[in-house]
Design a protein around this motif. Structure first.
Motif, PDB file in Angstrom:
ATOM      1  N   PRO A   1     -25.461  41.427 -46.993  1.00 53.78           N
ATOM      2  CA  PRO A   1     -26.879  41.276 -47.400  1.00 53.78           C
ATOM      3  C   PRO A   1     -27.224  42.235 -48.548  1.00 53.78           C
TER       4      PRO A   1
ATOM      5  N   ASP B   1     -27.095  28.630 -55.390  1.00 47.50           N
ATOM      6  CA  ASP B   1     -26.718  28.981 -54.002  1.00 47.50           C
ATOM      7  C   ASP B   1     -27.081  27.811 -53.105  1.00 47.50           C
ATOM      8  N   ASP B   2     -26.267  27.557 -52.094  1.00 46.98           N
ATOM      9  CA  ASP B   2     -26.570  26.428 -51.198  1.00 46.98           C
ATOM     10  C   ASP B   2     -27.573  26.820 -50.114  1.00 46.98           C
ATOM     11  N   GLU B   3     -27.819  28.117 -49.963  1.00 48.29           N
ATOM     12  CA  GLU B   3     -28.811  28.543 -48.969  1.00 48.29           C
ATOM     13  C   GLU B   3     -30.197  28.560 -49.617  1.00 48.29           C
TER      14      GLU B   3
ATOM     15  N   ASP C   1     -38.455  34.237 -56.189  1.00 46.36           N
ATOM     16  CA  ASP C   1     -39.714  34.958 -56.005  1.00 46.36           C
ATOM     17  C   ASP C   1     -39.660  36.336 -56.675  1.00 46.36           C
ATOM     18  N   LYS C   2     -38.506  37.018 -56.435  1.00 45.22           N
ATOM     19  CA  LYS C   2     -38.388  38.389 -56.922  1.00 45.22           C
ATOM     20  C   LYS C   2     -38.374  38.441 -58.460  1.00 45.22           C
TER      21      LYS C   2
ATOM     22  N   MET D   1     -34.883  30.990 -52.744  1.00 44.39           N
ATOM     23  CA  MET D   1     -36.306  31.270 -52.700  1.00 44.39           C
ATOM     24  C   MET D   1     -36.574  32.759 -52.939  1.00 44.39           C
ATOM     25  N   MET D   2     -35.788  33.567 -52.252  1.00 44.25           N
ATOM     26  CA  MET D   2     -35.954  35.002 -52.306  1.00 44.25           C
ATOM     27  C   MET D   2     -35.756  35.519 -53.749  1.00 44.25           C
TER      28      MET D   2
ATOM     29  N   PRO E   1     -33.146  42.713 -52.713  1.00 38.54           N
ATOM     30  CA  PRO E   1     -33.686  41.975 -53.866  1.00 38.54           C
ATOM     31  C   PRO E   1     -34.117  42.934 -54.985  1.00 38.54           C
TER      32      PRO E   1
ATOM     33  N   PHE F   1     -32.968  29.685 -48.639  1.00 45.70           N
ATOM     34  CA  PHE F   1     -33.806  30.888 -48.551  1.00 45.70           C
ATOM     35  C   PHE F   1     -33.361  31.973 -49.533  1.00 45.70           C
ATOM     36  N   ILE F   2     -32.055  31.959 -49.869  1.00 39.47           N
ATOM     37  CA  ILE F   2     -31.573  32.924 -50.855  1.00 39.47           C
ATOM     38  C   ILE F   2     -32.199  32.590 -52.225  1.00 39.47           C
TER      39      ILE F   2
END
Lengths: 1083, 124
Positions: free
Chosen positions: B105, B8-10, B19-20, B15-16, B108, B12-13
């Motif tokens: 949206p 993904d280019d975002e 993490d999950k 990262m999210m 997660p 924060f996505i």
């Protein structure tokens, strides 16, 4: 006797003779006597022989002694005589010879003057006489030659009028030989009538002794009458006239000419007499030289020879001396035709004459006579006097019509009409009562010069009550010349109000009477029939206007009502307009008016052409039936006389239509050779509605008031035409309004109960390319076969038709292919058309193009999709991360990082929303500009700074160049926003290491901002759509964006009064060029 | 241990998800650039790929297409992560054999359970 020179000559001769003869003779005698005496004395014998002898020898001796002397004396006397008388004798001899020579006819003798005495004088006299004789003889000879050789016959008559001589010409022409006529009386050569003329002439001239000249006819030898002009001169012998010489000039040709002249004169007279207008020919002395039959029978006096001022005005001197406008004088003065109108005294009393004075010119161009044509215009003048009054009324009517046709405010209409009517009739005041159907009464709504008290008393009335009430019920115009004297009105409320003249005009709406105009005058007022008629017309016009207002308001309401209700209202409107069907066909009225104009102006042809929508002049009405109504006479680009007048916006009169080359003349007219033409433009305000033209074969002049009148008629016609056109357009035969039909975007087809097309509207024409005219009578399927794809549609419509003819409405959907091949989604509404009796007379189909709606739906979906898509990503952060934070076991640091991200994405979301909002704001016009001087260099620096992280990352270069010295007057924030979007695009849609050049130049009074990049470029496919909201080009999938940037830019540029242009080549780069006025939008 | 690859280019996505999944003991290979995604996939051979549809340079659907053409890689289940919420998009996505279609949206948690479900079927 003693004065003669010869006497003195003889005296001298005598004296010399005496001296030479008597002295010696006397001496000799004395000597001899002395001798004798001596002898005698010597003898002293007195009576001797010797003495006797001596005495006897004395005489012989004396004789002997004197004889030599006598001889001498005789010789001497002879010698002297010869000496002295020689010249005299020679002279005499000469004279004798001269005389003889003259007698023989030789005038060459010139005598020598030998003496200076009487004989000498005689000789001189003789010479002179001889000369004179010679001259005279020559003259005589010459005369004789003339006499002989003269071409004109000539006679010489004695005092008894007997011919003494004639010349050969006489013989040649009349055939008489000289011998035959010598001694004949000249009267033998004339018939009775001519002889009498001749006798009178001869005697008259003989008494007067003067030469004469007169025409006469001579009887030739063959017995024919030969016209001659005799010029006679008396022959004098001393004081006595002994004869006459007459030259009889051949007058055949002249006579012929004269006959010709007479004939042509008769011809002229016949023409003159056949002219139904009085006609006089007047010479420079203002004497009438000719008059035609009409003039003779109409005018006083003997006419010919009389003075025109005497005849026409009973004056003793020319009219112009008294300062009258004399047409004859004007023509003599100017040499041009002149027209005037005069009041004349005639046998029939006072008459008005229109005088057309035309010059008759001689070869030198001088006016010798004037032809005056008197046209009896008494009726016209009287008429014109009446017309003046009518004109006033018409003007008022016209202005009322103007108000009525222009105004769509009922209040304005009523107010103005009330004022105008009061003004027209010189009334003292009035009011308008409106009928309240529910209350069955009427109230005064508008009023002029009405007192409070009056209004309290009469401001409200029951229907049928008093005059206004009656007018309202009956619908008739009521006029009362004098209220106080009208017995029928004894119980009228107004009886004691002091009002005398009174009238009530019902205002007729389409269906009922809506109110009453009431006008009053404090004086008795005589209402004429015309005035009543006009009042009636005003009432009707006002009513129609009010209905129009109602219709207009209805229409406006209709269009403002919600979409769902439109169909219902539409049907209502249709039924409303159906009721308009009862309107009179004004087209016919117009033709009538044209015929009247034609008669009034004596035009040979007149027509009314109207401007159609495309500017063509279409024949609307014509004074004669040509069958060309509604055809285009002059196309919009044709340079016609009518077009010319229409452009000039004033009446135009030309007299040389035949030679006018600058105008194209319709073949219909060209053949007819019209000379004069008058074109009266029909203007509604400044809008040319059409034109009314009159054509004349003969030259036709117009007086000011004629033109004025025609203009007014044409103005009224204009109003009528407009009204007629309005009605013609508004009301179709089936009672459907074309105006409504055409203003509707939906295609509408109306059919009769057989399913045949009655009308289609413009919207249908637009999609089918079938003209309204050619559609009439077609079946629905024929109407739709402009595309092969419409079979299904045809079936659907036929089904609808069946249902509609059963009196039921149907709604269906369908797909129609236009004649241009475009697919159209249509919603079909089909309704029955009902007449007043509620029976079905046809059906109406409304095809609503739903393509646009579909398209709008698509765009909406797109927007929602795009918006949702753009919003979803940041929302992912907010939703997902919040969820994770809320779960247990997250480290505080991670939580913090998450919350920061949530915040960032929240801001991003918010920005997006505001971007969208600002476009919406600008679009809705709510966003205001805040222009102020902006230093663009500084602005560019801040923009560059904003992009510095990206520039670093992409290793890009941004250059800028500013060639504008002064500050720009723009909204700084908006310009910045714009630059940010464009530069961001330039950097985003480019590979690393790209270059962006920003330049600001001045181009004329605009500032040109160019942002050029070396990026990927934009395909042709995309370039036209860039400013569409949420439109994303083919790179859209790769790059995140809102699709809003450029549409925002477009809005901002437009707001500044500038333009935006995007030029691009795929693979090379894109130039975005913004042009904004230097001094801001308003500078 | 399962290996899941997220592209993904975002950030924060990434990262999210990282993490999950990590929390659930799943190895995560996160990738921000789509350009050499296929190369990385070939190298890493993940058990599952979570792809963002809209990425600069090469879009998720293009990567998916490449994977399906590759016999080695075509069996790797692909989750498509997208902001496109329309049915047609989902249809199109499923044409390319996408196992799951997840619209943004997203939760997660739900993603994790889906991942676990899919990995459970394909446990090595």
């Amino acid at each position: 006797m003693f004065k003669t020179k010869i006497f003195y000559k003889l005296m001298i001769i005598l004296l010399i003779f005496a001296a030479m003869i008597l002295v010696p003779y006397t001496y000799t005698i004395v000597i001899q006597v002395n001798k004798l005496i001596e002898l005698e004395e010597s003898f002293d014998q007195p009576q001797s022989q010797e003495v006797l002898e001596a005495h006897r020898l004395f005489v012989s001796n004396l004789f002997k002694g004197t004889t030599p002397y006598i001889i001498y004396t005789v010789i001497l006397a002879f010698g002297l005589s010869i000496f002295f008388m020689r010249n005299l004798l020679l002279s005499l001899k000469q004279l004798q010879r001269g005389t003889e020579a003259i007698r023989d006819g030789t005038f060459e003798t010139k005598l020598e003057v030998l003496t200076d005495d009487e004989i000498g004088d005689l000789t001189i006299a003789f010479n002179e006489m001889s000369d004179t004789l010679k001259t005279k003889t020559l003259e005589l000879e010459k005369k004789d030659t003339y006499f002989r050789e003269m071409m004109d016959p000539l006679w010489v008559v004695d005092e008894h009028d007997h011919i003494t001589d004639i010349n050969p010409a006489f013989t040649r022409l009349f055939g008489y030989e000289k011998d035959e006529v010598l001694g004949a009386s000249i009267y033998d050569f004339f018939d009775e009538k001519n002889a009498l003329t001749m006798y009178r002439q001869l005697n008259e001239k003989r008494v007067k002794g003067i030469a004469s000249m007169y025409e006469i006819e001579v009887i030739t030898k063959k017995g024919l009458l030969f016209p001659v002009l005799i010029s006679g001169a008396p022959i004098y012998a001393g004081d006595k006239i002994v004869g006459k010489i007459g030259i009889l000039k051949d007058f055949r040709e002249q006579s012929e000419l004269k006959n010709e002249l007479k004939r042509s004169k008769e011809y002229v007279e016949t023409i003159m007499d056949s002219i139904k207008d009085e006609m006089l020919v007047i010479d420079r002395d203002y004497r009438v030289t000719m008059a035609n039959q009409v003039a003779r029978s109409n005018l006083e006096g003997s006419l010919e020879g009389d003075f025109c001022y005497k005849i026409a005005h009973n004056l003793d001197q020319p009219c112009w001396i008294r300062g009258y406008d004399c047409p004859a004088q004007m023509v003599f003065k100017t040499g041009d035709p002149y027209t005037a109108t005069h009041k004349h005294v005639t046998k029939a009393g006072l008459k008005y004459h229109e005088i057309v004075a035309t010059p008759i010119k001689d070869a030198a161009g001088d006016v010798t006579n004037v032809i005056e044509l008197y046209r009896d215009v008494t009726e016209r003048v009287e008429h014109s006097k009446k017309m003046n009054r009518k004109n006033r009324e018409l003007s008022v009517l016209n202005s009322i019509a103007h108000i009525l046709s222009q105004s769509l405010k009922a209040e304005e209409i009523f107010s103005s009409v009330l004022d105008k009517v009061i003004d027209m009739l010189h009334m003292d005041g009035g009011g308008i009562y409106f009928i309240d159907d529910l209350e069955r009464d009427m109230r005064c709504a508008y009023h002029r010069s009405l007192s409070e008290e009056y209004l309290k008393k009469y401001g409200r009335m029951r229907l049928g009550e008093d005059l206004p009430g009656k007018a309202a019920v009956t619908g008739l115009v009521i006029t009362i010349n004098d209220l106080s004297k009208d017995r029928r009105l004894e119980d009228s409320l107004f009886r004691h109000s002091g009002i005398r003249g009174y009238c009530c005009i019902p205002i007729r709406g389409k269906e009922k009477i809506i109110g009453v105009f009431c006008l009053f005058s404090m004086h008795a007022y005589e209402f004429t029939v015309e005035e009543e008629r006009i009042l009636h017309a005003i009432g009707e016009m006002t009513g129609i206007a009010v209905d129009n207002v109602k219709l207009y308001e209805k229409m406006r309401d209709l269009y403002e009502t919600q979409r769902q209700r439109r169909e219902e209202e539409h049907a209502q409107l249709l039924s409303l307009s159906e009721k308009f069907g009862s309107i009179v066909n004004l087209g016919d009225v117009m033709t009538q008016v044209l015929i009247l104009i034609k008669q009034f102006t004596r035009a040979d042809f007149c027509w009314v052409l109207l401007n159609d929508k495309n500017g063509n002049l279409v024949l609307r009405a014509v004074s004669e039936n040509t069958g060309d109504e509604d055809t285009i006479m002059y196309a919009s680009d044709t340079r016609s006389f009518e077009r010319y007048a229409l452009e000039r916006k004033t009446p135009v009169l030309v007299h040389d239509m035949l030679t006018q080359e600058k105008f194209y003349i319709n073949p219909l007219l060209r053949e007819r050779l019209y000379t004069s033409a008058l074109s009266l433009p029909m203007l509604s305000g400044h809008k040319p509605v059409g034109i009314c033209s009159l054509y004349f074969i003969a030259k036709r002049l117009f007086r000011e008031e004629e033109l004025h009148f025609l203009q007014i008629v044409v103005n009224s016609l204009t109003v009528a035409v407009q009204r007629s056109e309005l009605h013609r357009e508004v009301i179709s035969k089936t009672g459907l309004s074309d105006t409504i039909l055409n203003s509707v975007q939906d295609a509408i087809i109306t059919v009769d109960h057989n399913g045949r097309t009655v009308s289609i509207n413009k919207a249908f024409t637009d999609i089918s390319n079938i003209s309204m005219k050619s559609a009439i009578g077609l079946s629905l399927c024929d109407l739709l076969n402009f595309s092969d794809e419409n079979d299904m549609m045809c079936v659907t419509l036929d089904e609808c038709l069946v249902t509609a003819l059963q009196g039921k409405s149907v709604r269906r959907d369908g797909e129609l292919e236009t004649t241009y091949g475009d697919k159209m989604f249509v919603k079909i509404s089909s309704d029955p058309v009902l007449d007043a009796d509620q029976s079905v007379t046809g059906a109406v189909f409304v095809l609503r193009d739903m393509s646009k709606e579909k398209n709008i739906d698509r765009i909406k979906t797109e927007i929602i999709r795009s918006v949702s898509h753009q919003f979803r990503t940041p929302l992912s952060a907010i939703v997902g991360m919040s969820e994770m934070i809320l779960e247990d076991g997250m480290e505080p640091e991670k939580s913090r990082q998450y919350i920061e991200t949530i915040l960032d994405e929240g801001i991003r979301l918010s920005n997006m929303v505001s971007e969208l909002l600002s476009i919406a704001k600008i679009e809705s016009g709510k966003e205001r500009m805040h222009p102020r001087p902006v230093d663009v260099r500084h602005l560019l620096k801040t923009v560059k700074k904003t992009f510095s992280p990206v520039v670093r990352k992409k290793k890009a270069v941004i250059n800028h160049r500013v060639d504008v010295k002064e500050d720009l007057i723009v909204d700084e924030e908006k310009l910045r926003e714009m630059l940010l979007v464009i530069v961001d695009n330039a950097l985003t849609f480019s590979d690393d290491g790209c270059r962006v050049d920003i330049s600001i130049d001045r181009v004329g009074d605009m500032v040109e901002i160019t942002v050029a990049d070396t990026g990927w470029g934009i395909s042709d496919e995309d370039i036209g759509h860039l400013t569409e909201r949420f439109y994303r080009g083919r790179h859209g999938d790769k790059v995140k964006g809102t699709g809003l940037g450029l549409s925002l830019c477009q809005e901002i540029v437009t707001m500044h009064g500038g333009t935006m242009k995007i030029e691009s080549t795929v693979g090379k780069g894109t130039d975005v060029i913004l042009q904004i006025p230097c001094g801001g939008k308003d500078a | 241990m399962h290996k899941v690859m997220v592209i993904d280019d975002e950030p924060f996505i990434l990262m999210m998800i990282e993490d999950k999944l990590k929390k659930a003991n799943i190895m995560v290979v996160a990738l921000r650039e789509s350009r050499d995604a296929v190369e990385v996939i070939r190298k890493e051979k993940p058990d599952l790929i979570i792809l963002d549809w809209m990425m600069p340079e090469i879009s998720g659907i293009e990567i998916c297409k490449t994977l399906k053409e590759d016999s080695e890689l075509q069996n790797i289940p692909v989750f498509m992560l997208t902001a496109k919420g329309q049915d047609e998009d989902e249809k199109l996505g499923l044409q390319y054999g996408i196992a799951r279609y997840i619209t943004k949206p997203f939760s997660p948690k739900a993603l994790l359970s889906m991942v676990e479900e899919t990995l459970g079927k394909h446990s090595p």
